[in-house]
Design a protein around this motif. Structure first.
Motif, PDB file in Angstrom:
ATOM      1  N   SER A 198      36.282 -15.305 -21.713  1.00 54.02           N
ATOM      2  CA  SER A 198      37.364 -15.436 -22.679  1.00 54.02           C
ATOM      3  C   SER A 198      36.933 -15.071 -24.097  1.00 54.02           C
ATOM      4  N   SER A 199      37.588 -14.081 -24.682  1.00 57.70           N
ATOM      5  CA  SER A 199      37.294 -13.708 -26.073  1.00 57.70           C
ATOM      6  C   SER A 199      37.585 -14.840 -27.049  1.00 57.70           C
ATOM      7  N   PRO A 200      38.782 -15.474 -27.007  1.00 57.12           N
ATOM      8  CA  PRO A 200      39.042 -16.552 -27.977  1.00 57.12           C
ATOM      9  C   PRO A 200      38.141 -17.765 -27.802  1.00 57.12           C
ATOM     10  N   LEU A 201      37.694 -18.058 -26.567  1.00 55.22           N
ATOM     11  CA  LEU A 201      36.767 -19.178 -26.381  1.00 55.22           C
ATOM     12  C   LEU A 201      35.430 -18.868 -27.045  1.00 55.22           C
ATOM     13  N   GLY A 202      34.883 -17.680 -26.802  1.00 51.67           N
ATOM     14  CA  GLY A 202      33.622 -17.297 -27.431  1.00 51.67           C
ATOM     15  C   GLY A 202      33.723 -17.308 -28.943  1.00 51.67           C
ATOM     16  N   GLN A 203      34.827 -16.803 -29.450  1.00 49.90           N
ATOM     17  CA  GLN A 203      35.056 -16.758 -30.891  1.00 49.90           C
ATOM     18  C   GLN A 203      35.089 -18.160 -31.496  1.00 49.90           C
ATOM     19  N   ALA A 204      35.800 -19.074 -30.846  1.00 51.32           N
ATOM     20  CA  ALA A 204      35.918 -20.438 -31.349  1.00 51.32           C
ATOM     21  C   ALA A 204      34.597 -21.194 -31.250  1.00 51.32           C
ATOM     22  N   MET A 205      33.863 -21.011 -30.145  1.00 51.10           N
ATOM     23  CA  MET A 205      32.558 -21.660 -29.993  1.00 51.10           C
ATOM     24  C   MET A 205      31.608 -21.220 -31.090  1.00 51.10           C
ATOM     25  N   ASN A 206      31.626 -19.923 -31.383  1.00 55.94           N
ATOM     26  CA  ASN A 206      30.735 -19.402 -32.408  1.00 55.94           C
ATOM     27  C   ASN A 206      31.137 -19.887 -33.801  1.00 55.94           C
ATOM     28  N   CYS A 207      32.444 -19.979 -34.035  1.00 55.70           N
ATOM     29  CA  CYS A 207      32.934 -20.494 -35.317  1.00 55.70           C
ATOM     30  C   CYS A 207      32.474 -21.931 -35.528  1.00 55.70           C
ATOM     31  N   SER A 208      32.564 -22.734 -34.461  1.00 56.94           N
ATOM     32  CA  SER A 208      32.135 -24.125 -34.538  1.00 56.94           C
ATOM     33  C   SER A 208      30.656 -24.232 -34.878  1.00 56.94           C
ATOM     34  N   ALA A 209      29.840 -23.390 -34.227  1.00 54.94           N
ATOM     35  CA  ALA A 209      28.393 -23.435 -34.440  1.00 54.94           C
ATOM     36  C   ALA A 209      28.012 -22.945 -35.835  1.00 54.94           C
ATOM     37  N   GLU A 210      28.581 -21.827 -36.251  1.00 58.75           N
ATOM     38  CA  GLU A 210      28.174 -21.222 -37.521  1.00 58.75           C
ATOM     39  C   GLU A 210      28.693 -21.991 -38.726  1.00 58.75           C
ATOM     40  N   ASN A 211      29.819 -22.669 -38.578  1.00 57.13           N
ATOM     41  CA  ASN A 211      30.393 -23.409 -39.697  1.00 57.13           C
ATOM     42  C   ASN A 211      30.171 -24.914 -39.589  1.00 57.13           C
TER      43      ASN A 211
END
Length: 369
Positions: free
Chosen positions: A183-196
């Motif tokens: 899932s593109s949006p899942l990967g995007q959200a997981m990365n957003c959570s980690a980086e921010n």
């Protein structure tokens, strides 16, 4: 010598990108990248399915030539428009105090992965929003903990089988037999959570060229996933119609827009293309751009207001559609009433800084595949 190389496909609404990745230590990095513009998709359908053959063949050929090795397997990111999110609360009671094993967790997910629309969709990712143990203890890491009851708030991401079949067939025809989907949006959200470093639920709003996705991330999964066909390309179209420009000139003018600028009646944006000067009144252009962004923000607000649980949620704005406009955060904040942050790739100050779907996919592919 490089570690094992993975190939990840990021399908945007205006371009398709193929990345070759490998791990340095435990960190996945992109070592080669190719992208090609195409007609895109809207309303859950590709505008030109036949065009995909040429695009995918060219991407594979360029990447194989660049790395001097054939591609045997590929991981495909599924965009929000071809996905849906289903959340389930799953309970398990044990006769006596039980030490939770990883196999227990997998069994919880897999034994409950049945859905009413399974004829049209297939599960591509599942992840926890939270686990609840005895005494209402909430955690995301239940393994090796002892409890007599276990509740899992699970998030399943499903992809359209028509999408899976389409890309499986096209890659098989190119000699790539192993095709995985995430899932593109899942990967995007997981990365957003980690980086921010965000621990509470938040929304990732990705506005692309002709589509926008809205994903709410909770724990380690999506609590909501939605999309609609509107994006930065609609702003270009609006400028075209109001100012009487062709699409190329409207795109060039759009890149000049600063929504916070103070201007006089006779001030103009100017751009040059092949020696021709293009002019557009700043006040009219800004109003056109602002009006479309307000429409997009209103739809986002309507999606997030579907449940009172999300009424105070923060928005992380990304994608090339509107995130590059100076002043866009204020418009989204005024329209939705929510706090808005930028979400961009770390240490990236290029024009690609808001292309965060590719970064999230690379990291999710390393975890999930």
């Amino acid at each position: 010598m490089l570690n094992k190389i993975k190939y990840v496909l990021d399908i945007g609404s205006s371009a398709i990108r193929l990345m070759a990745t490998t791990c340095f230590g435990k960190i996945p990095r992109v070592i080669a990248e190719e992208d090609i513009l195409y007609d895109g998709f809207m309303d859950g359908e590709f505008l030109s399915v036949g065009q995909l053959d040429e695009v995918l063949q060219e991407l594979i050929a360029k990447m194989a030539d660049k790395l001097k090795k054939p591609i045997k397997s590929i991981v495909v990111g599924v965009p929000a428009e071809f996905s849906k999110c289903v959340c389930k609360r799953i309970s398990r009671k044990y006769v006596e105090l039980h030490k939770i094993l990883n196999s227990d967790i997998v069994d919880l997910y897999e034994s409950n992965a049945d859905f009413n629309d399974s004829a049209d969709y297939a599960v591509i990712n599942y992840s926890p929003m939270q686990f609840v143990l005895d005494d209402n203890v909430k955690t995301l890491s239940p393994v090796n903990k002892k409890t007599s009851s276990l509740v899992l708030d699970a998030s399943y991401i499903l992809a359209k089988k028509s999408f899976i079949n389409l890309f499986t067939e096209k890659f098989n025809a190119l000699g790539i037999e192993n095709v995985e989907f995430i899932s593109s949006p899942l990967g995007q959200a997981m990365n957003c959570s980690a980086e921010n470093a965000v621990s509470k639920p938040f929304a990732v709003v990705d506005v692309g060229h002709i589509t926008t996705s809205v994903a709410i991330f909770k724990g380690e999964g999506l609590a909501l996933l939605s999309s609609f066909s509107m994006g930065g390309g609609h702003i270009s179209s609006d400028i075209m119609q109001v100012l009487g420009l062709n699409f190329k000139d409207a795109e060039l003018i759009k890149r000049k827009v600063i929504l916070t600028i103070d201007c006089n009646k006779n001030d103009y944006y100017e751009a040059c293309y092949k020696g021709n000067l293009i002019k557009a009144p700043i006040n009219i252009t800004n109003q056109v751009v602002k009006s479309r962004i307000e429409i997009i923000a209103k739809v986002v607000g309507d999606i997030l207001s579907i449940d009172d649980v999300f009424k105070d949620i923060d928005i992380y704005l990304t994608g090339d559609g509107i995130a590059n406009f100076k002043g866009v955060k204020n418009i989204l904040k005024d329209t939705t009433g929510l706090t808005v942050y930028e979400y961009k790739n770390q240490f990236d100050n290029t024009s690609n800084k808001f292309q965060t779907s590719k970064t999230g996919l690379v990291k999710l592919a390393e975890i999930a595949v």
